[in-house]
Design an enzyme around this catalytic site. Structure first.
Site, PDB file in Angstrom:
ATOM      1  CG  ASP A  13      -1.797  -1.210   1.334  1.00 25.81           C
ATOM      2  OD1 ASP A  13      -2.415  -1.600   0.332  1.00 25.81           O
ATOM      3  OD2 ASP A  13      -1.822  -1.804   2.428  1.00 25.81           O
ATOM      4  CE  LYS A  16       3.041  -2.639  -4.639  1.00 26.25           C
ATOM      5  NZ  LYS A  16       2.646  -2.314  -3.256  1.00 26.25           N
ATOM      6  N   GLY A  40      -4.121  -4.106  -4.265  1.00 28.43           N
ATOM      7  CA  GLY A  40      -4.812  -3.086  -5.041  1.00 28.43           C
ATOM      8  C   GLY A  40      -3.966  -1.838  -5.212  1.00 28.43           C
ATOM      9  CG  HIS A  41      -1.626  -0.928  -7.844  1.00 33.82           C
ATOM     10  ND1 HIS A  41      -0.788  -1.135  -6.777  1.00 33.82           N
ATOM     11  CD2 HIS A  41      -1.240  -1.813  -8.796  1.00 33.82           C
ATOM     12  CE1 HIS A  41       0.068  -2.099  -7.076  1.00 33.82           C
ATOM     13  NE2 HIS A  41      -0.194  -2.526  -8.293  1.00 33.82           N
ATOM     14  CD  GLN A 223       0.295  -9.084  -2.273  1.00 29.88           C
ATOM     15  OE1 GLN A 223       1.200  -9.615  -2.891  1.00 29.88           O
ATOM     16  NE2 GLN A 223      -0.964  -9.449  -2.422  1.00 29.88           N
TER      17      GLN A 223
END
Length: 428
Positions: A13, A16, A40-41, A223
Site C-alpha cells: 500500500d 506503487k 490493489g492500486h 504487495q
C-alpha cells in the site's frame, strides 16, 4: 533494453500504482508478476479515480502493453468485473496479455480460505479471504489449475477431480460444509474460457522478445517486502514473493536483464492485517495519518494500521531487493505535524538494534527508538521541484535518504499523477 522492477518497500500500500502510472508513458510493457486480487492500486487521473486489484496499472496508459505474468493467481470472475468496470469508464483493455501458465482461483479456494481463517480464531493470519493462499498451496502441491487448462475440458475436469478428492474430505469432516462437485466448478470455469482466450499468450517469450527489441519492461509487485513469504514477517505474510527476486520467477525474465529496482516507501508506515508493527500509533496521530492519507485498503476496504517511518525496515528492503532508487510517497500527509518522529533503531529487551530482528519473537518485542524531525505547515501539493518544498520538508527527505541507504529519486506530494517531484531519472 534491461527490465526495471518496482517493489513495495514496507508492508504494501505504498503507492506503487502511482509510480507505475507515472513511468507508464516511458515504458512499453508493465508486468504484474505475483499476487492476486488481494492487492490493489489507486491511480488518480484528473477528476477520475481508478481502483485496480488484479490488472497491471499500465492498463491506464494507451501506449503500454499490460501483462499478467505466470506468477499471478487469477480469479476470472474478478478479472472480468475489473475489465468491464474500466471499459465503462472509457479505458481500452484490449491490449491486456495473460500468461497461459498463471494459476486460477476457484470457488473452493475461496471457501477454504474463509473457513480456515475463521477456524484459527485469535491465531488468524489476517487473510483477505479471496482464495489466494489455497491457490498458491495447490500450485506448490502440483494440484493447481492453470489458465491454459480452460482450453482442454478433459484435462480441466481431471485436475478439478484430483484436487477435490482431499478438499471435500476436509470441508465435510472438519468444517461441516457441503462437498463441492466437479461439475459445478468446471462449468463455472469453462464459462470464462472463450472470453479469456484472446488475452492468453506465452508471456515469457513475449517479454524476452520485447527486451531483445530494446523495449522497456516494468515489473510491478502486488504487495510489499515485509509481506514476502520468505523475507517478510512470517506467518503474517502473503503466499508469494513480491520482492525483486520474485519478479524473475513470476515473469520468465532472467536476472541478468534487470537493470534497476525501485523501492516505493511511504513517508510514514502502514500495514493491513495481523502481525508485529513496532511504530504503530494507537492514538490521535495514528487516526490523523489514517484520515488524511485515506488509509483504507483498495481491495478490502479495511482500515490500515498507521505508524511513523521505520528506518530499519527501509534498510532491510534496500538489502533484500537490491534497491537502486527510492520513490517516496505521501510526503504531503505529514504537513501540519509540529514534530515528526522517525524510528532509527529498535530496543529489543534492552539491546539497541539498527536492523530487523532475526526472529519473530524478537520482532514482537521490538520497541522503536525515535529521532525527532521538525515539521512544516506549508501546503506542498503543488511543489514541482525540491526547492519548492519548505526547508523542514527538504531536511526530512534528506534524513530519510541518508538513513535508508538508497537515493530518493522521486517524491509524491499529492494524489494526482502529476503531483510528483522528480529528482533522478528512474529509467536509465
Amino acid at each position: 533494453m534491461p527490465a526495471i522492477v518496482l517493489v513495495g518497500a514496507q508492508w504494501g500500500d505504498e503507492g506503487k500504482g502511482k509510480a507505475t502510472d507515472l513511468l507508464g508513458g516511458r515504458v512499453d510493457y508493465v508486468v504484474r508478476y505475483q499476487g492476486g486480487n488481494n492487492a490493489g492500486h489507486t491511480v488518480v487521473i484528473g477528476d477520475k479515480k481508478f481502483a485496480l486489484h488484479l490488472l497491471p496499472s499500465g492498463i491506464l496508459t494507451p501506449e503500454v502493453v499490460p501483462v499478467i505474468g505466470n506468477g499471478v493467481v487469477i480469479d476470472a470472475g474478478v478479472l472480468f468485473q475489473e475489465i468491464d468496470g474500466l471499459e465503462a469508464q472509457g479505458v481500452d483493455t484490449s491490449r491486456l496479455v495473460i500468461s497461459a501458465n498463471a494459476h486460477l482461483i476457484t470457488s473452493y479456494h475461496v471457501t477454504l480460505d474463509k473457513v480456515t481463517e475463521r477456524f484459527l480464531g485469535k491465531s488468524k493470519i489476517g487473510t483477505t479471504g479471496r482464495g489466494i493462499g489455497p491457490t498458491y498451496a495447490d500450485k506448490i502441491s502440483r494440484l493447481g489449475l492453470r489458465v491454459q487448462d480452460l482450453f482442454d475440458e478433459k484435462i480441466l475436469r481431471e485436475k478439478i477431480e484430483g484436487s477435490l478428492m482431499s478438499k471435500n474430505q476436509v470441508l465435510v469432516k472438519v468444517f461441516n460444509r457441503r462437498a463441492i462437485s466437479v461439475d459445478e466448478v468446471a462449468e463455472e470455469l469453462l464459462g470464462y474460457a472463450e472470453r479469456l482466450r484472446p488475452y492468453v499468450a506465452d508471456t515469457a517469450l513475449l517479454l524476452n522478445n520485447a527486451l531483445d527489441q530494446n523495449k522497456v519492461v516494468l515489473l510491478e509487485g502486488g504487495q510489499g517486502t515485509l509481506l514476502d513469504v520468505d523475507h517478510g514477517t512470517y506467518p503474517f505474510v502473503t503466499s508469494s514473493n513480491p520482492t525483486s527476486g520474485g519478479a524473475c520467477a513470476g515473469s520468465g525474465i532472467g536476472p541478468t536483464k534487470i537493470s534497476g529496482v525501485i523501492g516505493i516507501l511511504k513517508a510514514y508506515t502502514t500495514r493491513v492485517g495481523s502481525g508485529p508493527f513496532p511504530t504503530e500509533l494507537l492514538d490521535e496521530d495514528g487516526e490523523r495519518l489514517r484520515t488524511i492519507g485515506g488509509e483504507r485498503g483498495v481491495t478490502t476496504g479495511r482500515a490500515r494500521r498507521c505508524g511513523w517511518f521505520d528506518a530499519p525496515i527501509a534498510r532491510y528492503a534496500t538489502r533484500i531487493n537490491g534497491l537502486t532508487d527510492i520513490f517516496l510517497t505521501k510526503l504531503d500527509v505529514l504537513t501540519g505535524f509540529d514534530q515528526i518522529p522517525v524510528c532509527v533503531a529498535y530496543d529489543i529487551d534492552g539491546t539497541r538494534s539498527e536492523e530487523l530482528p532475526m526472529t519473530q519473537t524478537e520482532f514482537h518485542h521490538a520497541k522503536p527508538i525515535y529521532e525527532m524531525m521538525p515539521g512544516w505547515t506549508e501546503d506542498i501539493s503543488g511543489a514541482q521541484t525540491l526547492e519548492d518544498l519548505p526547508a523542514n520538508a527538504r531536511n526530512y527527505v534528506k534524513f530519510l535518504e541518508d538513513i535508508s541507504g538508497t537515493q530518493i529519486s522521486a517524491i509524491g506530494v499529492g494524489q494526482d499523477r502529476n503531483a510528483t517531484i522528480a529528482l533522478h531519472d528512474l529509467i536509465r
